[in-house]
Design an enzyme around this catalytic site. Sequence first.
Site, PDB file in Angstrom:
ATOM      1  N   LEU A   1      44.898  27.093  25.484  1.00  0.00           N
ATOM      2  CA  LEU A   1      45.580  27.189  26.776  1.00  0.00           C
ATOM      3  C   LEU A   1      46.193  25.855  27.199  1.00  0.00           C
ATOM      4  O   LEU A   1      47.300  25.826  27.745  1.00  0.00           O
ATOM      5  CB  LEU A   1      44.587  27.679  27.840  1.00  0.00           C
TER       6      LEU A   1
ATOM      7  N   SER B   1      39.176  27.801  21.373  1.00  0.00           N
ATOM      8  CA  SER B   1      38.095  28.235  22.271  1.00  0.00           C
ATOM      9  C   SER B   1      38.629  29.028  23.459  1.00  0.00           C
ATOM     10  O   SER B   1      37.938  29.913  23.971  1.00  0.00           O
ATOM     11  CB  SER B   1      37.344  27.014  22.810  1.00  0.00           C
TER      12      SER B   1
ATOM     13  N   ALA C   1      40.667  31.373  23.800  1.00  0.00           N
ATOM     14  CA  ALA C   1      40.735  32.827  23.622  1.00  0.00           C
ATOM     15  C   ALA C   1      39.343  33.456  23.668  1.00  0.00           C
ATOM     16  O   ALA C   1      39.218  34.667  23.833  1.00  0.00           O
ATOM     17  CB  ALA C   1      41.421  33.150  22.298  1.00  0.00           C
ATOM     18  N   TRP C   2      38.313  32.637  23.521  1.00  0.00           N
ATOM     19  CA  TRP C   2      36.951  33.175  23.514  1.00  0.00           C
ATOM     20  C   TRP C   2      36.290  33.116  24.882  1.00  0.00           C
ATOM     21  O   TRP C   2      35.167  33.595  25.045  1.00  0.00           O
ATOM     22  CB  TRP C   2      36.082  32.389  22.532  1.00  0.00           C
TER      23      TRP C   2
ATOM     24  N   GLY D   1      34.047  34.256  31.009  1.00  0.00           N
ATOM     25  CA  GLY D   1      33.866  34.284  32.464  1.00  0.00           C
ATOM     26  C   GLY D   1      35.183  34.380  33.203  1.00  0.00           C
ATOM     27  O   GLY D   1      35.427  35.312  33.962  1.00  0.00           O
ATOM     28  N   GLY D   2      36.065  33.403  33.001  1.00  0.00           N
ATOM     29  CA  GLY D   2      37.351  33.422  33.671  1.00  0.00           C
ATOM     30  C   GLY D   2      37.778  32.058  34.137  1.00  0.00           C
ATOM     31  O   GLY D   2      37.419  31.050  33.530  1.00  0.00           O
TER      32      GLY D   2
ATOM     33  N   ARG E   1      23.634  24.656  34.469  1.00  0.00           N
ATOM     34  CA  ARG E   1      23.597  25.110  33.080  1.00  0.00           C
ATOM     35  C   ARG E   1      22.646  24.286  32.215  1.00  0.00           C
ATOM     36  O   ARG E   1      21.955  24.825  31.349  1.00  0.00           O
ATOM     37  CB  ARG E   1      25.028  25.051  32.523  1.00  0.00           C
TER      38      ARG E   1
ATOM     39  N   SER F   1      36.976  24.923  32.982  1.00  0.00           N
ATOM     40  CA  SER F   1      37.747  24.412  31.837  1.00  0.00           C
ATOM     41  C   SER F   1      39.088  25.119  31.666  1.00  0.00           C
ATOM     42  O   SER F   1      40.089  24.473  31.350  1.00  0.00           O
ATOM     43  CB  SER F   1      36.932  24.495  30.548  1.00  0.00           C
TER      44      SER F   1
END
Length: 510
Positions: free
Chosen positions: A16, A45, A47-48, A51-52, A280, A379
């Site tokens: 992206l 990454s 594309a994987w 969450g959004g 996290r 991200s």
Amino acid sequence: MNRTRHDGPLVVGAGLAGLSAALEAARAGAEVLVLTPEPLLNACSSAWAQGGMAAALTAVDSPELHAKDTEAAGAGLVEPTATRALTDAGRETVEWLAALGAPFDRDADGGFVVSLEAAHSVARVARVGGDGAGRAILSAVVAAVRAEKRITVWEDARLKALLLDADGRVVGAVAARGPGGRLVEITATAVVLATGGAGGLFAATTTPAALKGEGLALAARAGAEILDPEFVQFHPTAIDVGLDPAPLATEALRGEGARLIDGEGRFLLGEAPDADLKARDVVARAVHAARMEGRGAYLDARAAIGEAFPHEFPAVFAACMRSGLDPRISPIPVMAACHYHMGGIAADADGRTTVAGLYAVGECAATGVHGANRLASNSLLEAATFGRRAGRAAALETGGGRPLPVEVTPDLPEAAMSELRTAMTAHAGVVRNEAGLSGLIALIDRLEAQYGSAAALEAARLVVQAALDRRESRGGHYRSDYPQTAAVADHTRVRNVRPAMRPAVLEPAA
Ligand code: SIN
């Protein structure tokens, strides 16, 4: 070696961040060449992402609150100015992507549907098709890139070196193309690195294993400042079904009430309903400890999601079912796995690094917005927002002098890579200590003596040396021998770690 001159910016990487940069540079009038080792949409990454995209999109939210949560998660190392630039641009970025065709989930009034993820004080993650955000958003951007006449994409090109001129300016790159690895030297007006993270350095990772920190290593070799490389984020709920990379069970499942339990069915983080939505790093350490103690760790979504699983979380559901596990009936076995590199090539919000002509965006960059612990779903927002800004800035560059001769980085044989990955997960993973990290440095020295200065080894050295030097615990970096957090939060800044070291020359395959 073939030589080609490109009269415009070169973008290395097609996630992206890279494609947002390419689109904006082209729309600013530049001719853009994008290099990626795989067809678009593969092996990045973005594309994987499940969450959004985090953004202040609702009446109960604001860019200020989003920035406050980002700073709280980042454990003292978040840079406020870059963070406000990011959160202020949240809505505009989501709307830009929606206008490109990203099919964000909408409510009956046309508003964005938002999910709650860990350490966000309100629900603010704009999602697509439940857990399909990354692929859907990137597909819209890829379609726009394909339609843009000023963008050329080489879908078989791997970065092997950065070209410098006599003034130390980056003036292009060397790429290996096709199955034979034919080397091509490309001079360009600027280089935008969007090479992703370094999850492939770890045996347990949720990211494409091909991403081994090459951009980070080659930028360091070119003299760029590297910021906080020790800060790696481990996701607590990688699905443990023996796959490499491990599929992800998105944090949004816990946002919907799924609970972490051990093998006896006891809650890992306590009874409180929101206990599983702690930061996290805290949750990753709890999962890691339960597994190390032999209790096992599972995500139980039976009561919270149950029969809604196939349509609410289709990607996670499909990943479980492919491994013969029905999450409607059984808890999902989970482990902590490398998920994101907070550290990286020091860059500002326009992607500018400390080296003229070199930009860095997305996960390979460290703009200061993630600090020691990235807030979930920031991200994708950073990738698109700062990617676009970098594209506009790079479009204005006019280039430098003639490239100096350069040596290209060798590849590490598979067996050596596998040894490194296993050792990185064991000793530079969720819990670190001096003995383990020193052993890793010795391993990197040995592999380098044997196989030359492969980029993966240089990237691993940056992470491990900084982890060894940081004698405290903070965010994603936890030292069992230094569990306390220092009163003052200091960044790690590395420049030309081993300037005397020269990489071996790689002979292209026949
Ligand atoms: C997730 O969906 O749990 C991951 C989101 C992120 O890492 O930002």
